[in-house]
Design an enzyme around this catalytic site. Sequence first.
Site, PDB file in Angstrom:
ATOM      1  N   LYS A  89      -6.545  68.267 -43.863  1.00 28.36           N
ATOM      2  CA  LYS A  89      -6.376  67.311 -44.798  1.00 28.36           C
ATOM      3  C   LYS A  89      -5.162  67.286 -45.727  1.00 28.36           C
ATOM      4  O   LYS A  89      -4.728  66.290 -46.278  1.00 28.36           O
ATOM      5  CB  LYS A  89      -7.627  67.521 -45.902  1.00 28.36           C
ATOM      6  CG  LYS A  89      -8.904  66.750 -45.190  1.00 28.36           C
ATOM      7  CD  LYS A  89      -9.996  66.514 -46.160  1.00 28.36           C
ATOM      8  CE  LYS A  89     -11.272  65.963 -45.762  1.00 28.36           C
ATOM      9  NZ  LYS A  89     -11.903  66.695 -44.689  1.00 28.36           N
ATOM     10  N   GLU A 111     -11.153  60.594 -54.547  1.00 27.94           N
ATOM     11  CA  GLU A 111     -12.621  60.838 -54.512  1.00 27.94           C
ATOM     12  C   GLU A 111     -12.882  61.960 -53.495  1.00 27.94           C
ATOM     13  O   GLU A 111     -11.935  62.249 -52.882  1.00 27.94           O
ATOM     14  CB  GLU A 111     -13.465  59.499 -54.020  1.00 27.94           C
ATOM     15  CG  GLU A 111     -13.414  59.422 -52.458  1.00 27.94           C
ATOM     16  CD  GLU A 111     -11.998  59.620 -51.740  1.00 27.94           C
ATOM     17  OE1 GLU A 111     -10.938  58.889 -52.542  1.00 27.94           O
ATOM     18  OE2 GLU A 111     -11.687  59.939 -50.401  1.00 27.94           O
ATOM     19  N   SER A 377     -10.133  71.243 -36.446  1.00 26.69           N
ATOM     20  CA  SER A 377      -9.776  70.760 -37.517  1.00 26.69           C
ATOM     21  C   SER A 377      -9.751  71.456 -38.923  1.00 26.69           C
ATOM     22  O   SER A 377      -9.158  71.184 -39.736  1.00 26.69           O
ATOM     23  CB  SER A 377     -10.555  69.107 -38.085  1.00 26.69           C
ATOM     24  OG  SER A 377     -11.902  69.637 -37.926  1.00 26.69           O
TER      25      SER A 377
HETATM   26  C1  LIG Z   1     -13.076  66.445 -44.062  1.00 28.33           C
HETATM   27  C2  LIG Z   1     -13.100  67.085 -42.543  1.00 28.33           C
HETATM   28  C3  LIG Z   1     -13.417  66.630 -41.548  1.00 28.33           C
HETATM   29  C4  LIG Z   1     -13.765  64.878 -41.448  1.00 28.33           C
HETATM   30  O1  LIG Z   1     -12.741  64.113 -41.706  1.00 28.33           O
HETATM   31  P1  LIG Z   1     -11.787  63.359 -40.833  1.00 28.33           P
HETATM   32  O2  LIG Z   1     -11.163  62.224 -41.623  1.00 28.33           O
HETATM   33  O3  LIG Z   1     -12.576  62.464 -39.925  1.00 28.33           O
HETATM   34  O4  LIG Z   1     -10.866  64.124 -40.130  1.00 28.33           O
HETATM   35  C5  LIG Z   1     -13.345  66.835 -40.389  1.00 28.33           C
HETATM   36  N1  LIG Z   1     -13.191  68.374 -40.090  1.00 28.33           N
HETATM   37  C6  LIG Z   1     -12.700  69.352 -41.167  1.00 28.33           C
HETATM   38  C7  LIG Z   1     -12.489  70.657 -41.203  1.00 28.33           C
HETATM   39  C8  LIG Z   1     -12.844  68.607 -42.646  1.00 28.33           C
HETATM   40  O5  LIG Z   1     -12.435  69.089 -43.671  1.00 28.33           O
END
Ligand SMILES: *Cc1c(COP(=O)(O)O)cnc(C)c1O
Length: 393
Positions: A89, A111, A377
């Site tokens: 993020k 938000e 992610s």
């Molecule tokens: C917020 C988050 C997501 C989901 O958000 P996307 O906009 O779909 O990427 C996925 N993985 C992690 C670790 C997150 O913090």
Amino acid sequence: MKYAVTDEGYYGNFGGAYIPEMLYPNVEELRERYLDIIGQSSFQEEFNKLLKDFVGRPTPLFLANRLSEKYKASIYLKREDLCHTGAHKVNNTIGQILVAKALGKSKIIAETGAGQHGVATATVCALMGMDCIVYMGKHDMERQKPNVERMRILGAKVVPALSGSMTLKDATNEAMRHWINNPTDTHYIIGSVVGPHPYPDMVARFQSVISQEIKAQLIQEIGNPYPDYVIACVGGGSNAAGAFYHFINEEQVTLIGAEAAGKGVDSGESAATTVLGKPGVLHGSKTLLMQTADGQVIEPYSISAGLDYPGIGPMHAHLFETGRAQFMSITDEEAMLAGIELSRLEGIIPAIETAHALAVLDKMEFDKDDVVVINLSGRGDKDLDTYIKWGKY
Ligand SMILES: *Cc1c(COP(=O)(O)O)cnc(C)c1O
């Protein structure tokens, strides 16, 4: 360019900017200027330097040997979990705060649902010395205490949203209201590839560093920039957008998005938007969303707070509609088991969002020469309580 956004912000039938009249000047200023700002070499220099020295990029592309052995393909993990603050993020919040600076804004609003985007925003506001207000549903503030305190430690003000179900969509409404009332000095940092144009495109561009690095790293690893598969989880869709971005026009690369099926797509407790969603307008763009017959948004459910969103970004709605990307529904249980499996096989405890992408492996039949990239992610530290509550390890 078959899958690229148009000047009006459309991906096929999806996207656009469906906003109240009073928000028009803010969004229009951004739309007119974002490409110009991002394109400047001074912007690119500062963005890339912060990604390197503050975020810790490039993140490694790791060949997961034991996972590869089990699923009989070469499986690489793109280590976004090693980014500062623990997930992808921050790539976006760094980009957007530099856009805010270039627009002459001094205050930031955001938000947040689970608090991850709020923390990433509070982090870059501290870095840049900007005022930061984060709207968060009161219910979410109670569920996500550590992230509320993280934001406060970083100097942000966390304002509870008290309307509706007191969750993410109510926080988004409050943030929009704030922006309408403070158009000149404030920038609104949206946390995924959602919202009115130009947000989905702008956020996808900032996250596209992920696939840019994957290509360069695969050339080093296998002598060819193109994997056979790229797999990522989809909440709003920003990490998936970043991981897919530079492969979208390379049709030999299969793109797979993992959505949260919650307790099952037919259970009434799910967030599997491509299965359950219908076209509609959510948070300023036309996209697929879960709604009742008369257009009321259905409360989504997932064990992972970051996938608990009733829609997907318009780019993904288009990739789904055209068949360019496949979407799979992963239940809570499948994700949790995949999270434990990665922990045991590779020594990496993933975020539960990420575990949904890992659970796709078990549903695939690979050829042994296949090269598979999974976008890791985020890291699982924030999810320890959920792992403990689930308990089956
Ligand atoms: C917020 C988050 C997501 C989901 O958000 P996307 O906009 O779909 O990427 C996925 N993985 C992690 C670790 C997150 O913090």
